[in-house]
Scaffold this motif. Sequence first.
Motif, PDB file in Angstrom:
ATOM      1  N   GLY A  54       0.819  -1.281  -0.103  1.00 27.48           N
ATOM      2  CA  GLY A  54      -0.005  -0.006  -0.031  1.00 27.48           C
ATOM      3  C   GLY A  54       0.974   1.293  -0.098  1.00 27.48           C
ATOM      4  N   LEU A  55       1.015   2.161  -1.054  1.00 30.71           N
ATOM      5  CA  LEU A  55       1.673   3.249  -1.198  1.00 30.71           C
ATOM      6  C   LEU A  55       0.980   4.216  -0.097  1.00 30.71           C
ATOM      7  N   GLU A  56      -0.401   4.293   0.096  1.00 33.03           N
ATOM      8  CA  GLU A  56      -0.796   5.200   1.122  1.00 33.03           C
ATOM      9  C   GLU A  56      -0.420   4.946   2.410  1.00 33.03           C
ATOM     10  N   LYS A  57       0.148   3.855   2.692  1.00 29.23           N
ATOM     11  CA  LYS A  57       0.815   3.530   3.922  1.00 29.23           C
ATOM     12  C   LYS A  57       2.168   3.758   4.138  1.00 29.23           C
ATOM     13  N   ILE A  58       2.644   4.489   3.277  1.00 27.62           N
ATOM     14  CA  ILE A  58       4.229   4.727   3.367  1.00 27.62           C
ATOM     15  C   ILE A  58       4.277   6.306   3.582  1.00 27.62           C
ATOM     16  N   TYR A  59       5.034   6.841   4.479  1.00 21.04           N
ATOM     17  CA  TYR A  59       5.280   7.872   5.229  1.00 21.04           C
ATOM     18  C   TYR A  59       6.520   8.690   4.660  1.00 21.04           C
ATOM     19  N   PHE A  60       6.344   9.864   4.608  1.00 23.71           N
ATOM     20  CA  PHE A  60       7.838  10.677   4.473  1.00 23.71           C
ATOM     21  C   PHE A  60       8.054  11.674   5.555  1.00 23.71           C
ATOM     22  N   ALA A  61       9.356  11.657   6.115  1.00 23.56           N
ATOM     23  CA  ALA A  61       9.687  12.338   6.979  1.00 23.56           C
ATOM     24  C   ALA A  61      11.017  13.136   6.805  1.00 23.56           C
ATOM     25  N   TRP A  62      10.943  14.432   7.196  1.00 24.71           N
ATOM     26  CA  TRP A  62      12.214  15.132   6.971  1.00 24.71           C
ATOM     27  C   TRP A  62      12.849  15.959   8.070  1.00 24.71           C
ATOM     28  N   ALA A  63      13.868  16.170   8.338  1.00 25.89           N
ATOM     29  CA  ALA A  63      14.525  16.942   9.511  1.00 25.89           C
ATOM     30  C   ALA A  63      15.564  17.642   9.193  1.00 25.89           C
ATOM     31  N   GLY A  64      15.919  19.138   9.489  1.00 33.32           N
ATOM     32  CA  GLY A  64      16.781  19.897   9.308  1.00 33.32           C
ATOM     33  C   GLY A  64      16.229  20.918   7.963  1.00 33.32           C
ATOM     34  N   THR A  65      15.778  22.116   8.691  1.00 35.40           N
ATOM     35  CA  THR A  65      15.534  22.931   7.908  1.00 35.40           C
ATOM     36  C   THR A  65      16.138  24.299   7.696  1.00 35.40           C
ATOM     37  N   GLU A  66      17.196  24.579   8.496  1.00 34.46           N
ATOM     38  CA  GLU A  66      18.197  25.726   8.153  1.00 34.46           C
ATOM     39  C   GLU A  66      19.103  25.605   7.123  1.00 34.46           C
TER      40      GLU A  66
END
Length: 359
Positions: free
Chosen positions: A283-295
């Motif tokens: 299920g593609l809909e069950k995949i999550y994308f996370a990001w860290a580091g905004t500066e």
Amino acid sequence: MKPFFLPVILLVGVTVTNAQEKKVPHKAPVAEIRQAAVAFLEGLGPELRQQASFTLSDKERRAWSNLPATSFKREGVSFKEMSPQQRSLAHQLLQSTLSSQGYLKTTGIMHLDELLKAMAAERRPNNTPMFGHDLYWIGVFGDPAKDSSWGWQLDGHHLALNITVIGDEVSVRPAFMGSDPARLPEGTYSGWMVQGAEDEKGKQFFASLDKKQRAKAVIDDIAPRDVITGPTRGDQLKTPTGLPASDLDADQRQLLISLINEYVHNYEHNIAHIQMDRILAAGLEKIYFAWAGTEEGKPYYYRIHGPTVIIEFDNHFPPGRNSGAVNHIHTVFREPGNDYGEDLLRKHLLESPHHQVEE
């Protein structure tokens, strides 16, 4: 003159034939990988063959690291110990399982380590070498000539490939790939990036997110110092966090799939498609994308996490530094519940008649 309809008839026939074609399932090149592993072992000679051989359950199978050789002791046979002919057989083993893309990344990381060796020698000429193409080890787990379940491993600085063959299936995770420098700043190879696509595709996908999507995707303003599920830490991430793929539009979904494919297609064509089918079937809909580091100009990190995939990427400061250019990449590619082919092995033991206990 009578009309000549044959070209039209032929075109219609082609259309019908194509419409009736069925999708041929992908089959992993088990025989080719087995043949390459057997040839590699036979080419080593008795002493090195024994050194390279382990049981499938040996603890060494999970004992890999991204650290240099002076910081983590490896087992198996190193490229330093191999003759030119034996090195050629080792490369044929790599080529049997990797795509051209994955093979060039793998050997690129090894060559990058040779450049690190030269730079380290300039700074400290009398020190024991801790980098270099020679300092990568291959181990074979189980007997590829006889066993239905067996595997092989390549382990060294910034590189760990773990391949497991179970019957007619192949597991290629966990895998670790890193590069330092991520982009060579000077010299003959100035501008060279071994993992440029993983970096650029990740940033491109993050840039495609709107304000509302970013609010979900960003899990921290500061990037972690390293990937979370590195060596010995495969079970550190339990629950996906960040932005669910169900919140993406069609174009963004394609960008996400392209990013996942960058890791999946490091492997042979059929293996890659089997891997991707497994990821999407959950299920593609069950995949999550996370990001860290905004500066801007600071380290950054992304993670793709779903039922059958964990991908992590970080680009950080060079080792031992907390400032300067962000130019040191680590990546990991894992499969929850099936690292080292664990799920496939359980299934194989249950379904194979010769593993059943007679009542």
